[in-house]
Design an enzyme around this catalytic site. Structure first.
Site, short mmCIF file in Angstrom:
data_model
loop_
_atom_site.label_atom_id
_atom_site.label_comp_id
_atom_site.label_asym_id
_atom_site.label_seq_id
_atom_site.Cartn_x
_atom_site.Cartn_y
_atom_site.Cartn_z
N ASN A 1 -8.48 15.20 -12.20
CA ASN A 1 -8.40 14.40 -10.98
C ASN A 1 -8.25 15.23 -9.72
O ASN A 1 -8.53 14.75 -8.62
CB ASN A 1 -7.24 13.41 -11.07
CG ASN A 1 -5.93 14.09 -11.43
OD1 ASN A 1 -5.80 14.64 -12.52
ND2 ASN A 1 -4.96 14.05 -10.52
N CYS B 1 2.19 26.06 -5.95
CA CYS B 1 3.63 26.19 -5.68
C CYS B 1 3.94 27.61 -5.21
O CYS B 1 3.54 28.58 -5.84
CB CYS B 1 4.44 25.91 -6.95
SG CYS B 1 4.10 24.30 -7.67
N THR C 1 2.29 -12.13 -19.78
CA THR C 1 1.17 -12.93 -19.31
C THR C 1 0.14 -12.03 -18.63
O THR C 1 0.47 -11.19 -17.81
CB THR C 1 1.66 -14.00 -18.30
OG1 THR C 1 2.61 -14.84 -18.96
CG2 THR C 1 0.50 -14.84 -17.79
N SER D 1 -9.05 2.52 -15.45
CA SER D 1 -8.24 1.86 -14.42
C SER D 1 -9.17 1.33 -13.35
O SER D 1 -9.94 2.08 -12.75
CB SER D 1 -7.24 2.85 -13.82
OG SER D 1 -6.32 2.20 -12.98
N ALA D 2 -9.10 0.03 -13.08
CA ALA D 2 -10.10 -0.65 -12.24
C ALA D 2 -10.21 -0.10 -10.83
O ALA D 2 -11.29 -0.03 -10.26
CB ALA D 2 -9.79 -2.15 -12.20
N HIS D 3 -9.09 0.30 -10.24
CA HIS D 3 -9.13 0.67 -8.83
C HIS D 3 -9.79 2.02 -8.58
O HIS D 3 -10.00 2.42 -7.43
CB HIS D 3 -7.73 0.64 -8.21
CG HIS D 3 -6.83 1.77 -8.61
ND1 HIS D 3 -6.47 2.77 -7.73
CD2 HIS D 3 -6.20 2.06 -9.77
CE1 HIS D 3 -5.66 3.62 -8.34
NE2 HIS D 3 -5.48 3.21 -9.57
N GLY E 1 -4.09 3.12 -15.88
CA GLY E 1 -4.22 4.31 -16.70
C GLY E 1 -2.91 4.85 -17.22
O GLY E 1 -2.83 5.29 -18.38
N THR E 2 -1.86 4.81 -16.42
CA THR E 2 -0.57 5.35 -16.85
C THR E 2 -0.02 4.61 -18.06
O THR E 2 0.46 5.23 -19.02
CB THR E 2 0.44 5.30 -15.69
OG1 THR E 2 -0.02 6.16 -14.63
CG2 THR E 2 1.82 5.77 -16.14
N GLN F 1 -10.74 9.04 -14.29
CA GLN F 1 -11.60 9.51 -13.20
C GLN F 1 -13.09 9.37 -13.51
O GLN F 1 -13.91 9.42 -12.59
CB GLN F 1 -11.28 10.96 -12.86
CG GLN F 1 -9.95 11.16 -12.16
CD GLN F 1 -9.89 10.51 -10.78
OE1 GLN F 1 -10.91 10.30 -10.13
NE2 GLN F 1 -8.69 10.18 -10.34
#
Length: 380
Positions: free
Chosen positions: A150, A328, A236, A198-200, A70-71, A178
């Site tokens: 997220n 914060c 590749t 993103s696959a994970h 994703g990044t 997400q």
């Protein structure tokens, strides 16, 4: 019992996905750019994976490019659009993932753009009238607003956002990391120019993702070198990752309705148990609203306590894996930029429970029991 409730960070690999990947780790090792038989076999597998993903999101195969995740997709969309198309203004929100925020802030710092932030309320709802105003007054812009947050799970109406962007000829990128694999996406109905996955995040392997790009948007590549991915992304290809990505998304779409019902049930159980076991427990953003939040994420705000700073540590000792963080409280405390933007109390502990198809009701009960023990023992 050891339980894992950090699926928004990463998910366990589905055994079916591993089975699909193994031949490309063992027997099919050819370079997909080679013209001999070994290479052609692997090239055909990559193109079949591309067709699978394109079919699932209702795109053309040529509109799908494989990335490292994703990044990279977020960076490609932002840098490519802004620098290739000469855009001088960008719009995002202070609730976005750092893959978007830090990228656009870097482009602002380099003088490429001026950057505007869409207003939001204390629960994280975006002010789409403000988005419309920003696009009216700043010329053609790049807009990046995520589908689901997220940290707090808020769902944004990317259909409505896309319509506003279209009215002002803005380039619209949405981070769907997400929600990909958890909701069905139809790019023919959406007005977005870029979409990433993103696959994970849906039981595929780490280190691989994809970018959807509308064909009318021609932008320069982010990574230069060879002519892979139709000159969009040199290097590749991560062959077995790509195979796993396509298989994971195929499974996610196949079983989506069943898994959504199961996971929403777990989330509802979490809400019920937490509110009954812990006094003054609250939920961040729209996390507790089933129709307005990602069903896999529940962001919990716990009452001020001496335990607050040690929440994750103590849960880890109890073998409960979660993510967390408070707003914060000082310049030295990085905290959560999302909770800070919402104005959450920095003295309250925050936990993100994120669930998958592999979690159970028994695991929910165990996690709540461990958390409740801490709050019964330690006074404010």
């Amino acid at each position: 019992m050891a339980v894992y409730f950090d699926n928004a960070a990463t998910t366990p690999l589905d055994p079916e996905v591993l089975d699909a990947m193994l031949p490309f780790l063992r027997e099919h090792y050819g370079n997909p750019s080679s013209i001999h038989g070994h290479g052609r076999k692997v090239r055909a597998a990559i193109e079949n994976a591309r067709k699978t993903i394109a079919h699932l999101i209702n795109a053309a195969p040529a509109e799908i490019s494989f990335t490292s995740g994703g990044t990279e997709g977020d960076n490609y969309a932002a840098f490519g659009s802004i620098r290739t198309l000469g855009l001088r203004h960008a719009v995002t929100s202070k609730l976005e993932h750092h893959a978007v925020l830090h990228t656009l802030q870097a482009l602002e710092k380099s003088g490429d753009i001026t950057l505007s932030y869409v207003r939001h309320d204390e629960q994280g709802r975006l002010d789409l009238e403000h988005l419309d105003e920003l696009l009216k007054t700043n010329g053609r812009s790049f807009v990046s607003l995520m589908h689901a947050n997220n940290e707090i799970g808020n769902l944004n109406d990317i259909g409505a956002i896309g319509n506003i962007c279209q009215q002002h000829q803005a380039i619209f990128h949405t981070d769907t990391v997400q929600t990909m694999g958890h909701y069905r996406h139809d790019v023919q109905k959406l007005k977005n120019h870029f979409l990433v996955g993103s696959a994970h995040k849906f039981h595929g392997p780490k280190g691989v993702g994809f970018l959807y790009r509308r064909p009318e948007v021609h932008v320069a590549p982010l990574i230069h070198g060879g002519s892979q991915e139709r000159n969009v992304r040199a290097g590749t290809e991560n062959v077995y990752g790509i195979i796993g990505l396509a298989k994971a998304l195929e499974i996610a779409y196949r079983d989506m309705d069943t898994h959504q019902q199961h996971i929403q049930g777990l989330k509802d159980r979490f809400i019920s148990r937490l509110t009954s076991e812990i006094e003054d427990v609250q939920f961040n953003g729209l996390s507790a609203y089933a129709d307005q939040s990602l069903y896999t994420v529940l962001s919990v705000s716990l009452p001020p306590s001496a335990m607050s700073e040690m929440l994750l540590f103590n849960l880890d000792i109890s073998r409960v894996s979660v993510s967390g963080g408070s707003a914060c409280s000082s310049g030295a405390d990085a905290g959560s930029h999302v909770l800070t933007a919402l104005g959450c109390d920095p003295q309250r502990g925050a936990i993100r429970f994120s669930m998958s198809k592999y979690n159970t009701a028994e695991e929910v009960d165990y996690a709540v029991e461990q958390l409740a023990k801490m709050y019964r023992k330690v006074p404010a």
